[in-house]
Design a protein around this motif. Structure first.
Motif, PDB file in Angstrom:
ATOM      1  N   PRO A 124       0.738  -1.199   0.020  1.00 48.29           N
ATOM      2  CA  PRO A 124      -0.029   0.063  -0.081  1.00 48.29           C
ATOM      3  C   PRO A 124       0.778   1.312  -0.079  1.00 48.29           C
ATOM      4  O   PRO A 124       0.384   2.387  -0.279  1.00 48.29           O
ATOM      5  CB  PRO A 124      -0.844  -0.304   1.544  1.00 48.29           C
ATOM      6  CG  PRO A 124      -0.021  -0.978   2.199  1.00 48.29           C
ATOM      7  CD  PRO A 124       0.703  -1.888   1.332  1.00 48.29           C
ATOM      8  N   LEU A 125       2.150   1.233   0.321  1.00 46.86           N
ATOM      9  CA  LEU A 125       2.969   2.178  -0.029  1.00 46.86           C
ATOM     10  C   LEU A 125       3.254   2.800  -1.310  1.00 46.86           C
ATOM     11  O   LEU A 125       3.227   1.924  -2.269  1.00 46.86           O
ATOM     12  CB  LEU A 125       4.225   2.043   1.037  1.00 46.86           C
ATOM     13  CG  LEU A 125       4.252   1.930   2.559  1.00 46.86           C
ATOM     14  CD1 LEU A 125       5.428   1.873   3.236  1.00 46.86           C
ATOM     15  CD2 LEU A 125       3.320   3.006   3.131  1.00 46.86           C
ATOM     16  N   ALA A 126       3.925   3.590  -1.457  1.00 49.83           N
ATOM     17  CA  ALA A 126       4.454   4.310  -2.661  1.00 49.83           C
ATOM     18  C   ALA A 126       5.454   3.125  -3.059  1.00 49.83           C
ATOM     19  O   ALA A 126       6.452   2.636  -2.470  1.00 49.83           O
ATOM     20  CB  ALA A 126       5.178   5.469  -2.711  1.00 49.83           C
ATOM     21  N   GLN A 127       5.336   2.539  -4.490  1.00 49.62           N
ATOM     22  CA  GLN A 127       6.166   1.632  -5.107  1.00 49.62           C
ATOM     23  C   GLN A 127       7.118   2.239  -6.170  1.00 49.62           C
ATOM     24  O   GLN A 127       6.562   2.419  -7.079  1.00 49.62           O
ATOM     25  CB  GLN A 127       4.984   0.450  -5.774  1.00 49.62           C
ATOM     26  CG  GLN A 127       4.269  -0.320  -4.554  1.00 49.62           C
ATOM     27  CD  GLN A 127       3.029  -0.775  -5.490  1.00 49.62           C
ATOM     28  OE1 GLN A 127       3.120  -1.073  -6.511  1.00 49.62           O
ATOM     29  NE2 GLN A 127       1.900  -0.721  -4.470  1.00 49.62           N
ATOM     30  N   THR A 128       8.245   2.672  -5.549  1.00 46.17           N
ATOM     31  CA  THR A 128       9.217   3.382  -6.308  1.00 46.17           C
ATOM     32  C   THR A 128       9.815   2.224  -7.360  1.00 46.17           C
ATOM     33  O   THR A 128       9.702   0.941  -7.345  1.00 46.17           O
ATOM     34  CB  THR A 128      10.138   3.652  -5.548  1.00 46.17           C
ATOM     35  OG1 THR A 128      10.820   2.446  -4.671  1.00 46.17           O
ATOM     36  CG2 THR A 128       9.651   4.480  -4.479  1.00 46.17           C
ATOM     37  N   ALA A 129      10.864   2.898  -8.214  1.00 50.88           N
ATOM     38  CA  ALA A 129      11.591   2.029  -9.215  1.00 50.88           C
ATOM     39  C   ALA A 129      12.309   1.063  -8.284  1.00 50.88           C
ATOM     40  O   ALA A 129      12.657  -0.111  -8.770  1.00 50.88           O
ATOM     41  CB  ALA A 129      12.361   3.088  -9.916  1.00 50.88           C
ATOM     42  N   GLN A 130      12.895   1.587  -7.234  1.00 48.25           N
ATOM     43  CA  GLN A 130      13.849   0.896  -6.296  1.00 48.25           C
ATOM     44  C   GLN A 130      13.195  -0.355  -5.699  1.00 48.25           C
ATOM     45  O   GLN A 130      13.672  -1.536  -5.688  1.00 48.25           O
ATOM     46  CB  GLN A 130      14.133   1.645  -5.237  1.00 48.25           C
ATOM     47  CG  GLN A 130      15.471   0.980  -4.321  1.00 48.25           C
ATOM     48  CD  GLN A 130      15.682   1.884  -3.117  1.00 48.25           C
ATOM     49  OE1 GLN A 130      14.938   2.606  -2.725  1.00 48.25           O
ATOM     50  NE2 GLN A 130      17.032   1.719  -2.679  1.00 48.25           N
ATOM     51  N   CYS A 131      11.688  -0.291  -5.332  1.00 46.50           N
ATOM     52  CA  CYS A 131      10.979  -1.220  -4.905  1.00 46.50           C
ATOM     53  C   CYS A 131      10.862  -2.205  -5.862  1.00 46.50           C
ATOM     54  O   CYS A 131      10.924  -3.797  -5.586  1.00 46.50           O
ATOM     55  CB  CYS A 131       9.740  -0.911  -4.399  1.00 46.50           C
ATOM     56  SG  CYS A 131       9.645   0.317  -3.134  1.00 46.50           S
ATOM     57  N   ARG A 132      10.750  -1.897  -7.237  1.00 51.03           N
ATOM     58  CA  ARG A 132      10.503  -2.874  -8.416  1.00 51.03           C
ATOM     59  C   ARG A 132      11.777  -3.833  -8.774  1.00 51.03           C
ATOM     60  O   ARG A 132      11.703  -4.850  -9.347  1.00 51.03           O
ATOM     61  CB  ARG A 132       9.814  -2.218  -9.467  1.00 51.03           C
ATOM     62  CG  ARG A 132       8.427  -1.947  -9.369  1.00 51.03           C
ATOM     63  CD  ARG A 132       7.555  -1.371 -10.535  1.00 51.03           C
ATOM     64  NE  ARG A 132       8.532  -0.053 -11.015  1.00 51.03           N
ATOM     65  CZ  ARG A 132       7.998   1.006 -10.683  1.00 51.03           C
ATOM     66  NH1 ARG A 132       7.058   1.183  -9.699  1.00 51.03           N
ATOM     67  NH2 ARG A 132       8.686   2.134 -11.366  1.00 51.03           N
ATOM     68  N   GLU A 133      12.924  -2.980  -8.325  1.00 50.19           N
ATOM     69  CA  GLU A 133      14.104  -3.686  -9.095  1.00 50.19           C
ATOM     70  C   GLU A 133      14.980  -3.867  -8.123  1.00 50.19           C
ATOM     71  O   GLU A 133      15.830  -5.184  -8.524  1.00 50.19           O
ATOM     72  CB  GLU A 133      14.952  -2.519  -9.834  1.00 50.19           C
ATOM     73  CG  GLU A 133      13.988  -2.078 -10.993  1.00 50.19           C
ATOM     74  CD  GLU A 133      14.535  -0.619 -11.744  1.00 50.19           C
ATOM     75  OE1 GLU A 133      15.389   0.030 -11.214  1.00 50.19           O
ATOM     76  OE2 GLU A 133      13.547  -0.186 -12.461  1.00 50.19           O
ATOM     77  N   GLN A 134      15.040  -3.786  -6.782  1.00 49.93           N
ATOM     78  CA  GLN A 134      16.317  -4.083  -5.815  1.00 49.93           C
ATOM     79  C   GLN A 134      15.693  -4.569  -4.855  1.00 49.93           C
ATOM     80  O   GLN A 134      14.712  -4.096  -4.155  1.00 49.93           O
ATOM     81  CB  GLN A 134      16.784  -2.727  -5.412  1.00 49.93           C
ATOM     82  CG  GLN A 134      18.188  -2.888  -4.763  1.00 49.93           C
ATOM     83  CD  GLN A 134      18.793  -1.379  -4.365  1.00 49.93           C
ATOM     84  OE1 GLN A 134      18.650  -0.435  -5.116  1.00 49.93           O
ATOM     85  NE2 GLN A 134      19.439  -1.388  -3.368  1.00 49.93           N
ATOM     86  N   ARG A 135      16.131  -5.742  -4.558  1.00 51.90           N
ATOM     87  CA  ARG A 135      15.793  -6.532  -3.003  1.00 51.90           C
ATOM     88  C   ARG A 135      16.300  -5.897  -1.815  1.00 51.90           C
ATOM     89  O   ARG A 135      17.393  -5.571  -1.652  1.00 51.90           O
ATOM     90  CB  ARG A 135      16.456  -8.014  -3.246  1.00 51.90           C
ATOM     91  CG  ARG A 135      16.244  -8.770  -1.650  1.00 51.90           C
ATOM     92  CD  ARG A 135      17.144 -10.121  -2.118  1.00 51.90           C
ATOM     93  NE  ARG A 135      16.692 -10.738  -0.641  1.00 51.90           N
ATOM     94  CZ  ARG A 135      16.732 -11.948  -0.310  1.00 51.90           C
ATOM     95  NH1 ARG A 135      16.817 -12.964  -1.441  1.00 51.90           N
ATOM     96  NH2 ARG A 135      16.423 -12.609   0.743  1.00 51.90           N
ATOM     97  N   PRO A 136      15.371  -5.401  -1.016  1.00 51.74           N
ATOM     98  CA  PRO A 136      15.503  -4.642   0.209  1.00 51.74           C
ATOM     99  C   PRO A 136      16.219  -5.814   1.246  1.00 51.74           C
ATOM    100  O   PRO A 136      15.442  -6.809   1.281  1.00 51.74           O
ATOM    101  CB  PRO A 136      14.344  -4.326   0.639  1.00 51.74           C
ATOM    102  CG  PRO A 136      13.175  -4.993  -0.015  1.00 51.74           C
ATOM    103  CD  PRO A 136      13.586  -5.730  -1.043  1.00 51.74           C
ATOM    104  N   GLU A 137      17.283  -5.504   1.704  1.00 53.54           N
ATOM    105  CA  GLU A 137      17.967  -6.432   2.837  1.00 53.54           C
ATOM    106  C   GLU A 137      17.450  -6.062   4.050  1.00 53.54           C
ATOM    107  O   GLU A 137      16.874  -4.824   4.431  1.00 53.54           O
ATOM    108  CB  GLU A 137      19.402  -6.305   2.766  1.00 53.54           C
ATOM    109  CG  GLU A 137      19.995  -6.513   1.372  1.00 53.54           C
ATOM    110  CD  GLU A 137      19.727  -8.022   0.948  1.00 53.54           C
ATOM    111  OE1 GLU A 137      19.672  -8.936   1.877  1.00 53.54           O
ATOM    112  OE2 GLU A 137      20.076  -8.161  -0.254  1.00 53.54           O
ATOM    113  N   LEU A 138      17.618  -6.939   5.049  1.00 51.52           N
ATOM    114  CA  LEU A 138      17.041  -6.788   6.252  1.00 51.52           C
ATOM    115  C   LEU A 138      18.143  -5.835   7.003  1.00 51.52           C
ATOM    116  O   LEU A 138      19.517  -5.772   6.990  1.00 51.52           O
ATOM    117  CB  LEU A 138      17.189  -7.898   7.328  1.00 51.52           C
ATOM    118  CG  LEU A 138      15.816  -9.011   7.047  1.00 51.52           C
ATOM    119  CD1 LEU A 138      16.043 -10.214   7.798  1.00 51.52           C
ATOM    120  CD2 LEU A 138      14.537  -8.339   7.746  1.00 51.52           C
TER     121      LEU A 138
END
Ligand code: SF4
Length: 324
Positions: free
Chosen positions: A295-309
């Protein structure tokens, strides 16, 4: 944390899918996708997530009931993933599992005495038949059953009693870690509470550590010291239980928690609906697996880069580009 009881590093489990005339591998189910955490002796870590998020596969891969595709698991500093069959047999004395459906996991043709006593025979833990029977009685009484139920068969027990038999069987080898794989999910709410209380008492009595796997956040809340939330094979948030329930940081955890009923009718919680269905683990979304429903903004970073813990507070780790 001093020497962890269990250490899981970058654990991956994929299931190949075969197809076509030649039965070649055509795709893979990415069930567990790089999971890492540590568990201290006597600690309970709750693992929660929707059906299909990989939490049961994670538990079974840790015990090598399923062979991991990659990653490392160690128990008291000994490698589980690289253990020989003989070493693994020795390790299973320390690491036991309780399954969701006790009826399916108990041999219907064996009496309770034989089911609970079997592990004692396999691991050569009881000298003669008399000593074994005495130990079975002790185990049954520990889990709230009685000696006169010993000659009965699984179908003669209720669901809650069958789960107690499963617990007695796991305890027979005096383990240090028990994986509770949806162990109370099939039980009525009141029976769930009794079994959870029993597990909590046993943890205190024997210093057990639990990996407590459940799909329902409210089930793990009271038994867990820490809780890990899984989404499509990855841990997206892990924190001390109180912090996770009062200050969730990951949008997925927030959405799951918003759906948990609050007993106090005066307290209102804003419902955060999850968009769409859980994507297929055969073709998980790129970048952050949650980006198709976030539900938050889905940025290009969200679509392309795995977020690490990343650590956001003491012992509180979150995998989100916008919340770390
Ligand atoms: Fe949502 Fe992006 Fe955070 Fe993933 S990384 S949870 S898509 S905001």
């Amino acid at each position: 944390m001093s020497m962890p009881l269990l250490k899981v590093e970058g654990l991956v489990k994929q299931f190949p899918i075969h197809g076509g005339l030649l039965g070649r591998e055509v795709a893979r189910v990415h069930a567990v996708d790089g999971v890492s955490f540590e568990l201290a002796p006597g600690e309970t870590l709750g693992i929660v997530g929707e059906s299909g998020c990989g939490k049961s596969t994670l538990g079974r891969s840790i015990l090598r009931l399923l062979e991991p595709t990659a990653g490392e698991v160690s128990f008291e500093g000994r490698s589980v993933t690289r253990a020989s069959p003989a070493e693994l047999r020795a390790l299973t004395r320390d690491m036991q599992i309780i399954f969701q459906d006790p009826f399916a996991s108990l041999n219907p043709r064996m009496s309770v005495r034989d089911i609970v006593g079997e592990a004692l025979v396999i691991h050569k833990l009881a000298g003669n038949a008399q000593q074994r029977e005495a130990r079975v009685v002790e185990l049954l009484e520990t889990v709230g059953l009685s000696a006169d139920q010993m000659r009965r068969f699984p179908h003669e027990f209720s669901g809650g009693q069958r789960q107690r038999i499963g617990i007695a069987r796991a305890l027979a080898v005096s383990p240090k870690l028990v994986v509770c794989d949806e162990a109370v999910s099939a039980l009525d709410v009141s029976i769930q509470a009794q079994v959870i209380n029993l597990l909590e008492d046993l943890r205190e009595q024997f210093g057990l550590a639990y990996l407590f796997i459940a799909h329902d956040l409210s089930v793990v809340e009271h038994i867990s010291h820490r809780v890990a939330v899984m989404y499509l094979g990855r841990i997206v948030e892990i924190a001390p239980a109180k912090a996770l329930y009062t200050e969730p940081r990951h949008p997925y955890t927030e959405a799951l928690l918003s759906a948990v009923p609050i007993p106090d009718p005066t307290v209102k919680r804003r419902r955060i609906p999850l968009q769409g269905d859980l994507p297929s683990p055969i073709h998980p979304p790129t970048g952050c697996h949650f980006h198709t429903r976030c539900p938050l903004a889905q940025t290009a970073q969200c679509r392309e880069q795995r977020p690490e813990l990343k650590q956001v507070a003491d012992g509180h780790w979150v995998a989100c580009h916008l919340r770390s």
